[in-house]
Design an enzyme around this catalytic site. Structure first.
Site, mmCIF file in Angstrom:
data_model
loop_
_atom_site.group_PDB
_atom_site.id
_atom_site.type_symbol
_atom_site.label_atom_id
_atom_site.label_comp_id
_atom_site.label_asym_id
_atom_site.label_seq_id
_atom_site.Cartn_x
_atom_site.Cartn_y
_atom_site.Cartn_z
ATOM 1 N N ASP A 69 0.836 -1.201 0.000
ATOM 2 C CA ASP A 69 0.000 0.000 0.000
ATOM 3 C C ASP A 69 0.871 1.253 0.000
ATOM 4 O OD1 ASP A 69 0.936 -0.361 2.595
ATOM 5 O OD2 ASP A 69 -1.027 -0.829 3.434
ATOM 6 N N ASN A 141 -7.849 -2.974 13.999
ATOM 7 C CA ASN A 141 -9.267 -3.092 13.604
ATOM 8 C C ASN A 141 -9.481 -4.210 12.584
ATOM 9 O OD1 ASN A 141 -8.170 -2.051 11.290
ATOM 10 N ND2 ASN A 141 -9.512 -0.266 11.140
ATOM 11 N N HIS A 143 -7.715 -4.642 9.796
ATOM 12 C CA HIS A 143 -7.412 -4.324 8.395
ATOM 13 C C HIS A 143 -6.196 -5.089 7.888
ATOM 14 C CE1 HIS A 143 -4.817 -0.484 9.332
ATOM 15 N NE2 HIS A 143 -4.024 -1.479 9.051
ATOM 16 N N GLU A 148 -9.785 -1.350 4.938
ATOM 17 C CA GLU A 148 -10.477 -1.099 6.199
ATOM 18 C C GLU A 148 -11.742 -1.953 6.267
ATOM 19 O OE1 GLU A 148 -8.927 0.386 8.357
ATOM 20 O OE2 GLU A 148 -8.129 2.342 7.790
#
Ligand code: GLP
Length: 261
Positions: A69, A141, A143, A148
């Protein structure tokens, strides 16, 4: 899915390095393609790979690196841009030349430019013959890359909005919390799933809930890392703290002890 729990982060890094090296082609004449995650989790793994290079057990001089990313909107050469991070923290250690590192170009100023950059990145990965081993961390979380919660399980490289949780978690790398970009380009979950092997590293108790949800919860876009369950060759390397929420721990330990165990 192979789940390997080690007593220390150092041992976790060693196990992960072994899983990475075993997944790279050797003697086939094909140039290895290694998918590289940023973040703190894989740093020990990269140091282990660096040691393997230094001792002649590994050679990345003919390999290609592919980033997972990149932030959108950072000025070119910004030290926290993932191209710079990978060049600084990984390529030097591995002896991987800068021109052999593919990173999505997050410098575009509008959606069409960024979408074109995402497509160009995917085309480059395809031209390389795909990723042999993709190194992954996991967000608190759940991801994966910057996919996300809510990311499509078949998604491709594209622009994503970062969640406030992720921006807060990554604020430690920037002078001020508001300097953390709001958007990124990330390999999609569908892109990640095409790598021939996935090696995820997670350490510390802040990851235990996400790890348990990803490995033992339902396959769901709400926990993007749960797509690991869909991949036929995933190795998950954890320390005790990150593994604390796993219900099937005893089985993983038995399975990791091999055919004789
Ligand atoms: C970042 C990266 C992810 C990484 C995750 C966890 O946001 N985009 O690829 O896996 O956060 O980072 P860390 O390993 O520092 O906890």
């Amino acid at each position: 899915m192979e789940v390997v729990v080690s007593h220390t982060p150092e041992e976790t890094a060693r196990r992960a390095a072994t899983a990475v090296l075993a997944g790279l082609p050797s003697g086939t004449g094909r140039q290895p393609v290694l998918g590289l995650a940023t973040g703190s989790s894989p740093l020990g793994l990269y140091q282990e790979l660096g040691r393997a290079v230094a001792s002649g057990r590994a050679d990345f001089s003919a390999a290609h690196g592919v980033a997972l990313d990149e932030y959108v909107g950072l000025p070119p050469g910004h030290p926290e841009g993932y191209r710079q991070v990978l060049l600084r923290d990984v390529c030097g250690l591995l002896g991987l030349a800068a021109e052999r590192l593919a990173v999505p170009d997050g410098s575009g100023r509008d959606l069409p430019a960024l979408t074109a950059a995402a497509r160009a990145f995917e085309e480059r990965v395809t031209a390389l013959g795909g990723v042999d081993v993709q190194v992954l961390g996991i967000g608190a979380n759940g991801h994966l890359g910057f996919n996300e919660p809510g990311s499509a399980l078949t998604s491709r490289t594209r622009v994503k909005r970062l969640s406030e949780r992720t921006r807060r978690d990554n604020a430690r790398f920037f002078a001020r919390p508001e300097d953390v970009p709001t958007h990124c380009l990330t390999q999609g979950l569908g892109t990640i799933l095409e790598a021939r092997r996935l090696v995820l590293v997670a350490t510390g108790d802040t990851k235990s809930d996400a790890v348990a949800a990803a490995l033992e919860g339902p396959l769901t876009a709400s926990v993007p890392a749960s797509v690991l369950q869909w991949h036929p060759d995933t190795v998950v390397c954890l320390d005790e703290a990150a593994a604390a929420g796993l219900r099937n721990r005893q089985y993983y330990d038995e399975a990791a002890s091999g055919l004789t165990g």
